[in-house]
Design a protein around this motif. Structure first.
Motif, PDB file in Angstrom:
ATOM      1  N   GLU A 154       0.938  -1.111  -0.426  1.00 43.23           N
ATOM      2  CA  GLU A 154      -0.305   0.184   0.494  1.00 43.23           C
ATOM      3  C   GLU A 154       0.857   1.585  -0.273  1.00 43.23           C
ATOM      4  O   GLU A 154       0.812   1.850   1.120  1.00 43.23           O
ATOM      5  N   MET A 155       1.257   1.309  -1.090  1.00 45.70           N
ATOM      6  CA  MET A 155       2.788   2.456  -1.368  1.00 45.70           C
ATOM      7  C   MET A 155       1.929   3.421  -0.867  1.00 45.70           C
ATOM      8  O   MET A 155       2.468   4.472  -0.713  1.00 45.70           O
ATOM      9  N   GLY A 156       0.778   3.485  -1.386  1.00 47.92           N
ATOM     10  CA  GLY A 156      -0.083   5.389  -1.407  1.00 47.92           C
ATOM     11  C   GLY A 156      -0.117   6.157   0.702  1.00 47.92           C
ATOM     12  O   GLY A 156       0.032   7.201   0.313  1.00 47.92           O
ATOM     13  N   HIS A 157      -0.118   4.756   1.102  1.00 42.61           N
ATOM     14  CA  HIS A 157       0.039   5.044   2.707  1.00 42.61           C
ATOM     15  C   HIS A 157       0.986   5.457   3.279  1.00 42.61           C
ATOM     16  O   HIS A 157       0.321   5.918   4.819  1.00 42.61           O
ATOM     17  N   ILE A 158       2.361   5.802   2.487  1.00 40.91           N
ATOM     18  CA  ILE A 158       3.369   6.121   3.563  1.00 40.91           C
ATOM     19  C   ILE A 158       3.616   7.603   4.394  1.00 40.91           C
ATOM     20  O   ILE A 158       2.971   8.236   3.513  1.00 40.91           O
ATOM     21  N   PRO A 159       3.479   7.291   5.366  1.00 37.79           N
ATOM     22  CA  PRO A 159       4.214   8.649   6.500  1.00 37.79           C
ATOM     23  C   PRO A 159       5.291   9.375   5.590  1.00 37.79           C
ATOM     24  O   PRO A 159       5.901   8.694   4.527  1.00 37.79           O
ATOM     25  N   LEU A 160       5.369  10.696   5.185  1.00 35.13           N
ATOM     26  CA  LEU A 160       5.811  11.671   4.887  1.00 35.13           C
ATOM     27  C   LEU A 160       5.926  12.447   5.866  1.00 35.13           C
ATOM     28  O   LEU A 160       4.607  13.533   6.905  1.00 35.13           O
ATOM     29  N   PRO A 161       6.607  13.004   6.180  1.00 32.72           N
ATOM     30  CA  PRO A 161       7.153  14.383   6.521  1.00 32.72           C
ATOM     31  C   PRO A 161       6.953  15.432   5.776  1.00 32.72           C
ATOM     32  O   PRO A 161       7.153  15.654   4.903  1.00 32.72           O
ATOM     33  N   PHE A 175      -7.826   7.345   6.575  1.00 32.02           N
ATOM     34  CA  PHE A 175      -7.054   6.599   8.103  1.00 32.02           C
ATOM     35  C   PHE A 175      -5.930   7.626   8.667  1.00 32.02           C
ATOM     36  O   PHE A 175      -6.027   7.542   9.494  1.00 32.02           O
ATOM     37  N   HIS A 176      -5.399   8.461   7.764  1.00 36.90           N
ATOM     38  CA  HIS A 176      -4.107   9.097   8.540  1.00 36.90           C
ATOM     39  C   HIS A 176      -3.565  10.388   7.898  1.00 36.90           C
ATOM     40  O   HIS A 176      -2.633  11.075   7.633  1.00 36.90           O
ATOM     41  N   GLU A 177      -4.391  11.170   7.016  1.00 36.27           N
ATOM     42  CA  GLU A 177      -4.567  12.676   6.880  1.00 36.27           C
ATOM     43  C   GLU A 177      -3.318  13.120   6.223  1.00 36.27           C
ATOM     44  O   GLU A 177      -3.241  12.643   4.779  1.00 36.27           O
ATOM     45  N   ASP A 178      -2.190  13.057   6.676  1.00 35.80           N
ATOM     46  CA  ASP A 178      -1.482  13.571   5.918  1.00 35.80           C
ATOM     47  C   ASP A 178      -0.017  12.686   5.888  1.00 35.80           C
ATOM     48  O   ASP A 178       0.708  13.022   5.350  1.00 35.80           O
ATOM     49  N   CYS A 179      -0.752  11.034   5.134  1.00 35.01           N
ATOM     50  CA  CYS A 179      -0.008  10.140   4.588  1.00 35.01           C
ATOM     51  C   CYS A 179       0.122  10.615   3.043  1.00 35.01           C
ATOM     52  O   CYS A 179      -0.593  12.270   3.002  1.00 35.01           O
ATOM     53  N   PHE A 180       1.429  10.054   2.515  1.00 34.14           N
ATOM     54  CA  PHE A 180       1.315  10.483   0.814  1.00 34.14           C
ATOM     55  C   PHE A 180       0.127  11.034   0.121  1.00 34.14           C
ATOM     56  O   PHE A 180      -0.120  11.620  -0.631  1.00 34.14           O
ATOM     57  N   GLU A 181      -0.870   9.579   0.004  1.00 31.20           N
ATOM     58  CA  GLU A 181      -2.195  10.220  -0.530  1.00 31.20           C
ATOM     59  C   GLU A 181      -3.368  11.293   0.137  1.00 31.20           C
ATOM     60  O   GLU A 181      -3.685  11.808  -1.177  1.00 31.20           O
ATOM     61  N   GLY A 182      -2.409  11.308   1.325  1.00 34.70           N
ATOM     62  CA  GLY A 182      -3.051  12.784   1.605  1.00 34.70           C
ATOM     63  C   GLY A 182      -3.167  13.598   1.316  1.00 34.70           C
ATOM     64  O   GLY A 182      -3.322  14.727   1.347  1.00 34.70           O
ATOM     65  N   LEU A 183      -1.626  13.800   0.951  1.00 36.98           N
ATOM     66  CA  LEU A 183      -0.867  15.253   0.581  1.00 36.98           C
ATOM     67  C   LEU A 183      -1.231  15.451  -0.995  1.00 36.98           C
ATOM     68  O   LEU A 183      -1.373  16.363  -1.364  1.00 36.98           O
ATOM     69  N   ALA A 184      -0.550  14.149  -1.505  1.00 31.29           N
ATOM     70  CA  ALA A 184      -0.237  14.518  -2.651  1.00 31.29           C
ATOM     71  C   ALA A 184      -1.094  13.869  -4.067  1.00 31.29           C
ATOM     72  O   ALA A 184      -1.058  14.088  -5.509  1.00 31.29           O
ATOM     73  N   ALA A 185      -2.536  13.075  -3.869  1.00 31.79           N
ATOM     74  CA  ALA A 185      -3.142  12.012  -4.674  1.00 31.79           C
ATOM     75  C   ALA A 185      -4.223  13.981  -5.647  1.00 31.79           C
ATOM     76  O   ALA A 185      -3.988  14.972  -4.907  1.00 31.79           O
ATOM     77  N   GLY A 186      -4.788  13.390  -6.589  1.00 33.99           N
ATOM     78  CA  GLY A 186      -5.629  14.251  -7.234  1.00 33.99           C
ATOM     79  C   GLY A 186      -6.257  15.319  -6.263  1.00 33.99           C
ATOM     80  O   GLY A 186      -6.266  16.172  -6.706  1.00 33.99           O
TER      81      GLY A 186
END
Ligand code: ADP
Ligand code: ZN
Length: 292
Positions: A154-161, A175-186
């Protein structure tokens, strides 16, 4: 003579069904809107019943799903916000109606396989395929096999700084608010900047930030999976002005540590667009059928 396979690219808005043996040999194809599992799979079954004899069927599907043959839930969609699809036994319904062996995997694993076989990943292993679109997901071919294990990556949901001073947007993953998908998907771009990603001009600051988030994620995948090729697809990911920013930012972050000339000298051959373009999905399904 090469064998004939069926392929289904199962997406949240449409199912694309095809019959063929590869990119140069697609004999029939239809698009079916994704409604209920019964109706959508029923129409797919009717299409394949009208075709020549197939050796196997491959399904490259939206997730989360269970791709592990040994699991009792193999072939099913797991908990999804897509109404009516949680628990749908996609592979089981197709196998029993069509009496064919069915390969079942994520859309991104299918795309990784198709690109490795026919596209930008030929001759490379591992091959990583990342889509940045409505969601973010990654698939990987590792040592000749698609990467599974505990379900699938689930590579879209990794934590990012995220630096709140620079990017106060809190993210939109439920689920995570500012995970990769939460920050960077369309949809995150649309919410943060108040317009659809495709309407943000290339000089908009959105793209530098987007490239940095994608580059942070790719750097993590480079350090953990050691891919020989990274293929960046999806509506946002394949925006042409984004790729040079992503490459530069990956080089900047890795800072010479990964001593491969592919990263340090010819990164334009390392992080690339899909060679199969929007065909990666349905060809991925055919490749899954052939790869079983
Ligand atoms: P999906 O992920 O639903 O299969 P896409 O990969 O096309 O479909 O992703 C859709 C997302 O990509 C939307 O959020 C849309 O705003 C964005 N998008 C589509 N085309 C472009 C483009 N040319 N440039 C930037 N973003 C785009
Ligand atoms: Zn998340």
């Amino acid at each position: 003579m090469s064998k004939l396979y069926g392929g289904i690219e199962g997406g949240g808005t449409k199912f694309v069904c095809a019959v063929g043996s590869g990119p140069q040999d697609i004999r029939a194809e239809i698009r079916i809107p994704t409604t209920t599992p019964e109706e959508t799979l029923g129409r797919a079954i009717a299409f394949f019943r009208g075709q020549e004899k197939l050796a196997a069927l491959g399904v490259a599907c939206f997730g989360p799903l269970d791709p592990n043959l040994a699991s009792p839930a193999f072939g099913q969609i797991l908990a999804t916000p897509k109404a009516g699809w949680t628990g749908a036994d996609v592979a089981g319904a197709l196998r029993s109606a069509l009496n064919l062996p069915v390969a079942f995997d994520t859309d991104v694993n299918g795309a990784a396989l198709a690109e490795a076989r026919w596209g930008a990943g030929q001759g490379c292993d591992p091959v990583l395929y990342l889509t940045v679109g409505t969601g973010i997901g990654g698939g990987a071919l590792v040592n000749g096999k698609l990467l599974h294990g505990l379900l699938h990556p689930e590579m879209g949901h990794i934590p990012l700084p995220r630096d709140p001073a620079r990017d106060p947007f809190p993210g939109i993953c439920p689920f995570h608010e500012d995970c990769f998908e939460g920050l960077a998907a369309g949809p995150a771009l649309e919410r943060r900047w108040g317009q659809k990603a495709e309407n943000l001009p290339p000089e908009h600051p959105a793209w530098k930030l987007e490239a940095e988030y994608i580059a942070l994620a790719l750097s993590s995948y480079i350090l953990t999976l050691a891919p020989q090729k990274i293929i960046l697809g999806g509506g946002v990911g394949s925006a042409p002005h984004l790729l040079p920013l992503v490459r530069r930012s990956v080089q900047g972050w890795l800072n010479g540590y990964v001593q491969s000339p592919l990263v340090t000298q010819s990164i334009e051959n390392y992080i690339v667009l899909p060679a199969l373009g929007s065909r990666a999905g349905v060809l991925g399904a055919l490749a899954l059928a052939a790869h079983r």
